[in-house]
Design a protein around this motif. Structure first.
Motif, PDB file in Angstrom:
ATOM      1  N   ARG A   9      52.717  23.942   6.253  1.00  0.00           N
ATOM      2  CA  ARG A   9      54.767  23.085   6.606  1.00  0.00           C
ATOM      3  C   ARG A   9      55.485  24.200   6.151  1.00  0.00           C
ATOM      4  O   ARG A   9      56.653  25.198   6.637  1.00  0.00           O
ATOM      5  CB  ARG A   9      55.438  21.958   5.933  1.00  0.00           C
ATOM      6  CG  ARG A   9      56.995  21.508   6.753  1.00  0.00           C
ATOM      7  CD  ARG A   9      57.072  20.918   6.039  1.00  0.00           C
ATOM      8  NE  ARG A   9      56.280  19.085   6.942  1.00  0.00           N
ATOM      9  CZ  ARG A   9      56.189  18.348   7.150  1.00  0.00           C
ATOM     10  NH1 ARG A   9      56.404  17.435   5.788  1.00  0.00           N
ATOM     11  NH2 ARG A   9      55.343  17.913   7.832  1.00  0.00           N
ATOM     12  N   GLU A  10      54.812  24.910   5.274  1.00  0.00           N
ATOM     13  CA  GLU A  10      55.915  26.662   3.739  1.00  0.00           C
ATOM     14  C   GLU A  10      55.586  27.291   4.941  1.00  0.00           C
ATOM     15  O   GLU A  10      56.185  28.303   5.504  1.00  0.00           O
ATOM     16  CB  GLU A  10      55.173  26.598   2.919  1.00  0.00           C
ATOM     17  CG  GLU A  10      55.563  25.250   2.190  1.00  0.00           C
ATOM     18  CD  GLU A  10      57.423  25.462   2.067  1.00  0.00           C
ATOM     19  OE1 GLU A  10      57.334  26.406   1.818  1.00  0.00           O
ATOM     20  OE2 GLU A  10      57.698  24.611   1.761  1.00  0.00           O
ATOM     21  N   ILE A  11      54.135  27.677   5.418  1.00  0.00           N
ATOM     22  CA  ILE A  11      53.406  28.996   6.620  1.00  0.00           C
ATOM     23  C   ILE A  11      54.698  29.109   7.856  1.00  0.00           C
ATOM     24  O   ILE A  11      55.110  30.254   8.264  1.00  0.00           O
ATOM     25  CB  ILE A  11      52.153  28.879   6.797  1.00  0.00           C
ATOM     26  CG1 ILE A  11      51.186  29.190   5.301  1.00  0.00           C
ATOM     27  CG2 ILE A  11      52.173  29.936   7.812  1.00  0.00           C
ATOM     28  CD1 ILE A  11      49.690  28.512   5.340  1.00  0.00           C
ATOM     29  N   GLU A  12      54.363  28.083   8.863  1.00  0.00           N
ATOM     30  CA  GLU A  12      55.611  27.592   9.838  1.00  0.00           C
ATOM     31  C   GLU A  12      56.873  27.617   9.468  1.00  0.00           C
ATOM     32  O   GLU A  12      57.308  28.198  10.550  1.00  0.00           O
ATOM     33  CB  GLU A  12      54.717  26.066   9.724  1.00  0.00           C
ATOM     34  CG  GLU A  12      55.692  26.270  11.512  1.00  0.00           C
ATOM     35  CD  GLU A  12      55.802  24.371  11.427  1.00  0.00           C
ATOM     36  OE1 GLU A  12      56.969  23.514  12.350  1.00  0.00           O
ATOM     37  OE2 GLU A  12      54.132  24.293  11.834  1.00  0.00           O
ATOM     38  N   ARG A  13      57.073  27.380   8.361  1.00  0.00           N
ATOM     39  CA  ARG A  13      58.778  28.380   8.275  1.00  0.00           C
ATOM     40  C   ARG A  13      59.326  29.641   7.686  1.00  0.00           C
ATOM     41  O   ARG A  13      59.675  30.113   8.483  1.00  0.00           O
ATOM     42  CB  ARG A  13      59.176  27.751   7.110  1.00  0.00           C
ATOM     43  CG  ARG A  13      59.259  25.729   6.783  1.00  0.00           C
ATOM     44  CD  ARG A  13      59.849  25.132   6.283  1.00  0.00           C
ATOM     45  NE  ARG A  13      60.183  23.713   6.072  1.00  0.00           N
ATOM     46  CZ  ARG A  13      60.071  23.211   5.140  1.00  0.00           C
ATOM     47  NH1 ARG A  13      60.116  23.065   3.978  1.00  0.00           N
ATOM     48  NH2 ARG A  13      59.604  21.773   4.944  1.00  0.00           N
ATOM     49  N   PHE A  15      57.044  31.763   9.096  1.00  0.00           N
ATOM     50  CA  PHE A  15      56.961  32.582  10.903  1.00  0.00           C
ATOM     51  C   PHE A  15      58.058  31.924  11.514  1.00  0.00           C
ATOM     52  O   PHE A  15      58.724  33.534  12.165  1.00  0.00           O
ATOM     53  CB  PHE A  15      56.308  32.319  11.678  1.00  0.00           C
ATOM     54  CG  PHE A  15      54.301  32.478  11.461  1.00  0.00           C
ATOM     55  CD1 PHE A  15      54.578  33.749  11.286  1.00  0.00           C
ATOM     56  CD2 PHE A  15      53.161  32.066  11.113  1.00  0.00           C
ATOM     57  CE1 PHE A  15      52.867  34.572  10.779  1.00  0.00           C
ATOM     58  CE2 PHE A  15      52.420  32.425   9.725  1.00  0.00           C
ATOM     59  CZ  PHE A  15      51.554  34.004  10.299  1.00  0.00           C
ATOM     60  N   ASP A  16      58.660  30.975  11.091  1.00  0.00           N
ATOM     61  CA  ASP A  16      60.072  30.884  11.886  1.00  0.00           C
ATOM     62  C   ASP A  16      60.957  31.872  11.547  1.00  0.00           C
ATOM     63  O   ASP A  16      62.019  32.056  12.112  1.00  0.00           O
ATOM     64  CB  ASP A  16      60.618  29.542  12.002  1.00  0.00           C
ATOM     65  CG  ASP A  16      59.495  28.387  12.867  1.00  0.00           C
ATOM     66  OD1 ASP A  16      59.825  29.127  13.520  1.00  0.00           O
ATOM     67  OD2 ASP A  16      59.438  26.982  12.027  1.00  0.00           O
ATOM     68  N   ARG A  17      61.507  31.997  10.614  1.00  0.00           N
ATOM     69  CA  ARG A  17      62.286  33.244   9.590  1.00  0.00           C
ATOM     70  C   ARG A  17      61.829  34.667  10.138  1.00  0.00           C
ATOM     71  O   ARG A  17      62.940  35.190  10.915  1.00  0.00           O
ATOM     72  CB  ARG A  17      61.853  32.831   8.264  1.00  0.00           C
ATOM     73  CG  ARG A  17      63.124  31.892   7.387  1.00  0.00           C
ATOM     74  CD  ARG A  17      62.712  32.287   6.393  1.00  0.00           C
ATOM     75  NE  ARG A  17      62.339  32.329   5.146  1.00  0.00           N
ATOM     76  CZ  ARG A  17      60.828  31.352   4.985  1.00  0.00           C
ATOM     77  NH1 ARG A  17      61.656  29.980   4.881  1.00  0.00           N
ATOM     78  NH2 ARG A  17      59.621  32.078   4.234  1.00  0.00           N
ATOM     79  N   ARG A  20      62.765  34.994  13.655  1.00  0.00           N
ATOM     80  CA  ARG A  20      64.478  35.108  13.836  1.00  0.00           C
ATOM     81  C   ARG A  20      64.654  36.661  13.817  1.00  0.00           C
ATOM     82  O   ARG A  20      65.412  37.259  14.090  1.00  0.00           O
ATOM     83  CB  ARG A  20      64.850  33.643  13.203  1.00  0.00           C
ATOM     84  CG  ARG A  20      65.078  32.658  14.145  1.00  0.00           C
ATOM     85  CD  ARG A  20      66.691  31.194  13.495  1.00  0.00           C
ATOM     86  NE  ARG A  20      65.801  31.643  11.489  1.00  0.00           N
ATOM     87  CZ  ARG A  20      64.909  30.302  11.225  1.00  0.00           C
ATOM     88  NH1 ARG A  20      64.055  29.369  11.747  1.00  0.00           N
ATOM     89  NH2 ARG A  20      65.309  30.248   9.317  1.00  0.00           N
ATOM     90  N   GLN A  21      63.945  37.200  12.505  1.00  0.00           N
ATOM     91  CA  GLN A  21      64.762  38.349  11.768  1.00  0.00           C
ATOM     92  C   GLN A  21      63.797  39.121  12.938  1.00  0.00           C
ATOM     93  O   GLN A  21      65.560  40.499  13.429  1.00  0.00           O
ATOM     94  CB  GLN A  21      64.596  37.497  10.834  1.00  0.00           C
ATOM     95  CG  GLN A  21      64.285  37.938   9.563  1.00  0.00           C
ATOM     96  CD  GLN A  21      63.927  38.082   8.145  1.00  0.00           C
ATOM     97  OE1 GLN A  21      63.295  38.414   8.279  1.00  0.00           O
ATOM     98  NE2 GLN A  21      64.814  37.569   7.057  1.00  0.00           N
ATOM     99  N   PHE A  22      63.073  38.785  13.164  1.00  0.00           N
ATOM    100  CA  PHE A  22      62.985  40.310  14.857  1.00  0.00           C
ATOM    101  C   PHE A  22      63.502  40.179  16.057  1.00  0.00           C
ATOM    102  O   PHE A  22      64.024  40.798  16.467  1.00  0.00           O
ATOM    103  CB  PHE A  22      61.691  40.027  15.776  1.00  0.00           C
ATOM    104  CG  PHE A  22      60.298  40.568  14.517  1.00  0.00           C
ATOM    105  CD1 PHE A  22      59.973  41.923  13.799  1.00  0.00           C
ATOM    106  CD2 PHE A  22      59.134  39.730  13.226  1.00  0.00           C
ATOM    107  CE1 PHE A  22      59.006  43.043  13.143  1.00  0.00           C
ATOM    108  CE2 PHE A  22      58.239  40.395  12.573  1.00  0.00           C
ATOM    109  CZ  PHE A  22      58.347  42.359  12.318  1.00  0.00           C
ATOM    110  N   GLU A  23      63.378  39.283  16.175  1.00  0.00           N
ATOM    111  CA  GLU A  23      64.616  38.956  17.721  1.00  0.00           C
ATOM    112  C   GLU A  23      66.070  38.936  17.084  1.00  0.00           C
ATOM    113  O   GLU A  23      66.852  39.955  17.964  1.00  0.00           O
ATOM    114  CB  GLU A  23      64.996  37.141  18.014  1.00  0.00           C
ATOM    115  CG  GLU A  23      63.716  36.549  18.300  1.00  0.00           C
ATOM    116  CD  GLU A  23      63.966  35.064  17.988  1.00  0.00           C
ATOM    117  OE1 GLU A  23      65.318  34.239  18.204  1.00  0.00           O
ATOM    118  OE2 GLU A  23      64.005  34.230  18.720  1.00  0.00           O
TER     119      GLU A  23
END
Length: 147
Positions: A9-13, A15-17, A20-23
């Motif tokens: 779950r920590e890894i998933e969060r 990757f989500d962050r 969003r930063q790359f976008e």
């Protein structure tokens, strides 16, 4: 039951962050097929038809006039811009160099043939405007100077 942290779950969060930063980055990672920009975003483009001419307007902020190439071949208008930047900063025994390169490219098919000799292009405040007078068919291509 013990309460454990789920490492996945920590890894998933994380990757989500990162996603969003790359976008949010201005240069993006999008590559498009068919002659579009390979690095960076494709420039915004408008095509307007008037009685006597077509007008193509392209947003190219951050480029200089000499960075821009405009070519017309038949009914295909090819616009590209390439810019490299470099800076040096010397501090004691260190030499720091930072460089960036930005290239964009965009093609558009004009609905009808145009008078290749009458085509003109201007670049002002980050906006390229290409004026293409309507005409009879011609088989020649032409390089267009940007003013």
């Amino acid at each position: 039951m013990s309460s454990r942290r789920n490492p996945f779950r920590e890894i998933e969060r994380m990757f989500d962050r990162m996603s969003r930063q790359f976008e949010e980055m201005p240069w993006g990672f999008e590559g498009e097929a068919g002659g579009q920009a390979l690095w960076g975003r494709s420039p915004s483009l408008d095509l307007a038809e008037h009685d006597e001419e077509y007008v193509v307007t392209v947003d190219l902020p951050g480029f200089e006039r000499d960075d821009i190439s405009v070519q017309l071949s038949g009914r295909t208008l090819q616009i590209s811009a390439d810019r490299s930047e470099g800076s040096e900063q010397r501090e004691e025994n260190y030499l720091q160099q930072e460089r960036s390169q930005r290239s964009v490219s965009r093609s558009i098919t004009i609905p009808d043939r145009v008078d290749e000799e009458g085509v003109s292009a201007t670049y002002n405040n980050g906006v390229l405007t290409v004026t293409l007078p309507k005409s009879e068919p011609s088989d020649r291509g032409r390089q267009i100077d940007v003013e």
